[in-house]
Write a protein that holds these residues in place. Structure first.
Motif, PDB file in Angstrom:
ATOM      1  N   VAL A  56       0.832  -1.204   0.000  1.00 29.91           N
ATOM      2  CA  VAL A  56       0.000   0.000   0.000  1.00 29.91           C
ATOM      3  C   VAL A  56       0.867   1.255   0.000  1.00 29.91           C
ATOM      4  O   VAL A  56       0.577   2.233  -0.700  1.00 29.91           O
ATOM      5  CB  VAL A  56      -0.957   0.001   1.215  1.00 29.91           C
ATOM      6  CG1 VAL A  56      -1.659   1.354   1.341  1.00 29.91           C
ATOM      7  CG2 VAL A  56      -1.988  -1.107   1.083  1.00 29.91           C
ATOM      8  N   ASN A  57       1.952   1.248   0.772  1.00 26.69           N
ATOM      9  CA  ASN A  57       2.845   2.410   0.818  1.00 26.69           C
ATOM     10  C   ASN A  57       3.433   2.715  -0.557  1.00 26.69           C
ATOM     11  O   ASN A  57       3.655   3.881  -0.907  1.00 26.69           O
ATOM     12  CB  ASN A  57       3.980   2.173   1.812  1.00 26.69           C
ATOM     13  CG  ASN A  57       3.521   2.266   3.249  1.00 26.69           C
ATOM     14  OD1 ASN A  57       2.499   2.878   3.535  1.00 26.69           O
ATOM     15  ND2 ASN A  57       4.255   1.663   4.165  1.00 26.69           N
ATOM     16  N   ASP A  58       3.693   1.664  -1.341  1.00 27.91           N
ATOM     17  CA  ASP A  58       4.210   1.855  -2.697  1.00 27.91           C
ATOM     18  C   ASP A  58       3.180   2.572  -3.557  1.00 27.91           C
ATOM     19  O   ASP A  58       3.518   3.452  -4.360  1.00 27.91           O
ATOM     20  CB  ASP A  58       4.555   0.506  -3.332  1.00 27.91           C
ATOM     21  CG  ASP A  58       5.620  -0.252  -2.560  1.00 27.91           C
ATOM     22  OD1 ASP A  58       6.522   0.405  -2.016  1.00 27.91           O
ATOM     23  OD2 ASP A  58       5.545  -1.492  -2.502  1.00 27.91           O
ATOM     24  N   MET A  59       1.912   2.197  -3.392  1.00 27.49           N
ATOM     25  CA  MET A  59       0.845   2.817  -4.181  1.00 27.49           C
ATOM     26  C   MET A  59       0.673   4.290  -3.825  1.00 27.49           C
ATOM     27  O   MET A  59       0.401   5.125  -4.691  1.00 27.49           O
ATOM     28  CB  MET A  59      -0.475   2.071  -3.963  1.00 27.49           C
ATOM     29  CG  MET A  59      -0.476   0.629  -4.455  1.00 27.49           C
ATOM     30  SD  MET A  59      -0.054   0.492  -6.210  1.00 27.49           S
ATOM     31  CE  MET A  59       1.672  -0.025  -6.118  1.00 27.49           C
ATOM     32  N   THR A 113      -8.650  -5.111   4.561  1.00 34.66           N
ATOM     33  CA  THR A 113      -8.831  -4.179   5.673  1.00 34.66           C
ATOM     34  C   THR A 113      -7.833  -3.025   5.591  1.00 34.66           C
ATOM     35  O   THR A 113      -8.189  -1.852   5.801  1.00 34.66           O
ATOM     36  CB  THR A 113      -8.666  -4.895   7.019  1.00 34.66           C
ATOM     37  OG1 THR A 113      -9.592  -5.992   7.089  1.00 34.66           O
ATOM     38  CG2 THR A 113      -8.925  -3.955   8.181  1.00 34.66           C
ATOM     39  N   TYR A 114      -6.607  -3.357   5.276  1.00 32.14           N
ATOM     40  CA  TYR A 114      -5.540  -2.359   5.187  1.00 32.14           C
ATOM     41  C   TYR A 114      -5.808  -1.386   4.046  1.00 32.14           C
ATOM     42  O   TYR A 114      -5.663  -0.157   4.193  1.00 32.14           O
ATOM     43  CB  TYR A 114      -4.212  -3.082   4.982  1.00 32.14           C
ATOM     44  CG  TYR A 114      -2.993  -2.267   5.305  1.00 32.14           C
ATOM     45  CD1 TYR A 114      -2.780  -1.771   6.590  1.00 32.14           C
ATOM     46  CD2 TYR A 114      -2.031  -1.989   4.334  1.00 32.14           C
ATOM     47  CE1 TYR A 114      -1.646  -1.024   6.894  1.00 32.14           C
ATOM     48  CE2 TYR A 114      -0.896  -1.246   4.631  1.00 32.14           C
ATOM     49  CZ  TYR A 114      -0.712  -0.767   5.915  1.00 32.14           C
ATOM     50  OH  TYR A 114       0.412  -0.026   6.206  1.00 32.14           O
ATOM     51  N   VAL A 115      -6.225  -1.912   2.893  1.00 36.23           N
ATOM     52  CA  VAL A 115      -6.519  -1.064   1.739  1.00 36.23           C
ATOM     53  C   VAL A 115      -7.703  -0.141   2.041  1.00 36.23           C
ATOM     54  O   VAL A 115      -7.673   1.039   1.694  1.00 36.23           O
ATOM     55  CB  VAL A 115      -6.823  -1.922   0.496  1.00 36.23           C
ATOM     56  CG1 VAL A 115      -7.319  -1.050  -0.657  1.00 36.23           C
ATOM     57  CG2 VAL A 115      -5.572  -2.686   0.062  1.00 36.23           C
ATOM     58  N   GLN A 116      -8.712  -0.666   2.706  1.00 39.15           N
ATOM     59  CA  GLN A 116      -9.880   0.146   3.052  1.00 39.15           C
ATOM     60  C   GLN A 116      -9.506   1.285   3.993  1.00 39.15           C
ATOM     61  O   GLN A 116      -9.971   2.418   3.842  1.00 39.15           O
ATOM     62  CB  GLN A 116     -10.958  -0.735   3.708  1.00 39.15           C
ATOM     63  CG  GLN A 116     -12.236  -0.001   4.083  1.00 39.15           C
ATOM     64  CD  GLN A 116     -12.928   0.616   2.877  1.00 39.15           C
ATOM     65  OE1 GLN A 116     -12.881   0.059   1.781  1.00 39.15           O
ATOM     66  NE2 GLN A 116     -13.549   1.771   3.068  1.00 39.15           N
ATOM     67  N   ARG A 156       2.860   3.299  14.344  1.00 41.46           N
ATOM     68  CA  ARG A 156       2.714   4.567  13.627  1.00 41.46           C
ATOM     69  C   ARG A 156       1.543   4.548  12.642  1.00 41.46           C
ATOM     70  O   ARG A 156       0.852   5.548  12.480  1.00 41.46           O
ATOM     71  CB  ARG A 156       4.013   4.903  12.891  1.00 41.46           C
ATOM     72  CG  ARG A 156       4.425   3.896  11.847  1.00 41.46           C
ATOM     73  CD  ARG A 156       5.763   4.236  11.240  1.00 41.46           C
ATOM     74  NE  ARG A 156       6.163   3.241  10.263  1.00 41.46           N
ATOM     75  CZ  ARG A 156       7.288   3.294   9.572  1.00 41.46           C
ATOM     76  NH1 ARG A 156       8.117   4.291   9.759  1.00 41.46           N
ATOM     77  NH2 ARG A 156       7.589   2.343   8.704  1.00 41.46           N
ATOM     78  N   ASP A 157       1.313   3.390  11.981  1.00 39.58           N
ATOM     79  CA  ASP A 157       0.202   3.318  11.034  1.00 39.58           C
ATOM     80  C   ASP A 157      -1.136   3.499  11.728  1.00 39.58           C
ATOM     81  O   ASP A 157      -2.102   3.989  11.120  1.00 39.58           O
ATOM     82  CB  ASP A 157       0.221   1.983  10.288  1.00 39.58           C
ATOM     83  CG  ASP A 157       1.255   1.967   9.164  1.00 39.58           C
ATOM     84  OD1 ASP A 157       1.803   3.038   8.858  1.00 39.58           O
ATOM     85  OD2 ASP A 157       1.510   0.887   8.611  1.00 39.58           O
ATOM     86  N   ASN A 158      -1.219   3.100  13.010  1.00 39.15           N
ATOM     87  CA  ASN A 158      -2.471   3.240  13.742  1.00 39.15           C
ATOM     88  C   ASN A 158      -2.913   4.696  13.825  1.00 39.15           C
ATOM     89  O   ASN A 158      -4.116   4.994  13.764  1.00 39.15           O
ATOM     90  CB  ASN A 158      -2.329   2.671  15.158  1.00 39.15           C
ATOM     91  CG  ASN A 158      -2.079   1.172  15.151  1.00 39.15           C
ATOM     92  OD1 ASN A 158      -2.351   0.497  14.167  1.00 39.15           O
ATOM     93  ND2 ASN A 158      -1.555   0.653  16.244  1.00 39.15           N
ATOM     94  N   CYS A 159      -1.955   5.603  13.956  1.00 41.23           N
ATOM     95  CA  CYS A 159      -2.290   7.022  14.070  1.00 41.23           C
ATOM     96  C   CYS A 159      -2.813   7.571  12.746  1.00 41.23           C
ATOM     97  O   CYS A 159      -3.735   8.392  12.720  1.00 41.23           O
ATOM     98  CB  CYS A 159      -1.070   7.825  14.521  1.00 41.23           C
ATOM     99  SG  CYS A 159      -0.499   7.387  16.182  1.00 41.23           S
TER     100      CYS A 159
END
Length: 253
Positions: A56-59, A113-116, A156-159
């Motif tokens: 996802v970070n790449d996108m 879930t991550y993409v959403q 960090r992603d949670n924030c």
């Protein structure tokens, strides 16, 4: 992204007419721009061959790349000297769009879930370039830095998810828990932690967050930019040795 940064700088710098080819002449700009575009084309070809390993970070980074390419295109379309190069830019934008769409569809199956959660960052039109270049303030550079805590990187992603979720629910103030506020405003951070802090406030700016924390958005972005620039300058002085070169490229996005 540093390659696109160079393209944008070249297209915005003034020209000097001369019978000799100077570094800032249209001819030399064309040569350098062609080399940069060729490198970007090769990078996209590599990603297409290895698209199953994209994240996802790449996108998110590729969406930013699209915006930067379109900014270059708008400048070059007015200049007949860059007509052929501009056609290459247009093809590269189209290729990126297809690749991003294909990769996101794959990620939806593997990490739904991550993409959403990060969907707003992946949408076309979310990213915008700044209206003007700014100079970093050297007086904001930290006297002392602290090495990042692995536990911080884990959460960090949670924030960011918290930030995006509140905006999706039409909360213009944008939620930021006390623990997240502590993380994203910590002074003296370095390396990838520092780049994460800048991205957090960049996201909040794009989301037009209006809460108390985000009233100081510009201050924090200026602070983190100044220290990231210092890290890049140090990496350059050290010859881009490992692991500085990876961090250098991240900071240059």
């Amino acid at each position: 992204m540093r390659l696109l940064f160079l393209l944008l700088l070249m297209t915005s710098s003034p020209r000097v007419s001369s019978s000799f080819v100077k570094p800032d002449s249209p001819e030399m700009k064309g040569v350098v721009s062609s080399i940069i575009l060729s490198s970007l084309e090769q990078a996209v070809i590599f990603l297409e061959k290895d698209y199953t390993n994209t994240e996802v970070n790449d996108m998110v980074s590729l969406r930013i790349l699209q915006v930067e390419l379109k900014a270059v295109q708008k400048i070059w379309i007015k200049d007949p000297l860059f007509r052929i190069l501009n056609q290459k830019v247009e093809k590269l934008i189209e290729k990126l769009d297809k690749f991003i769409g294909k990769s996101i569809n794959k990620l939806k199956l593997l990490q739904p879930t991550y993409v959403q959660a990060f969907h707003p960052l992946l949408k076309p039109g979310f990213w915008q370039l700044p209206c003007q270049w700014i100079r970093t303030n050297t007086s904001m550079i930290y006297d002392e830095i602290h090495h990042e805590d692995a536990k911080v990187l884990d959460v960090r992603d949670n924030c960011i998810v918290e930030l995006l979720a509140s905006r999706i629910n039409e909360d213009w103030s944008c939620s930021c828990s006390h623990s997240c506020e502590t993380l994203v405003t910590k002074l003296g951070a370095s390396n990838y932690y520092l780049s994460y802090q800048l991205r957090y406030f960049l996201f909040s700016k794009m989301l037009e967050c209006s809460g108390d924390l985000f009233q100081r958005n510009k201050h924090y972005m200026d602070l983190f930019c100044a220290n990231m620039m210092k890290m890049n300058q140090d990496a350059e002085l050290n010859g881009y040795t490992f692991p500085d070169h990876g961090l250098f490229m991240t900071n240059s996005e």
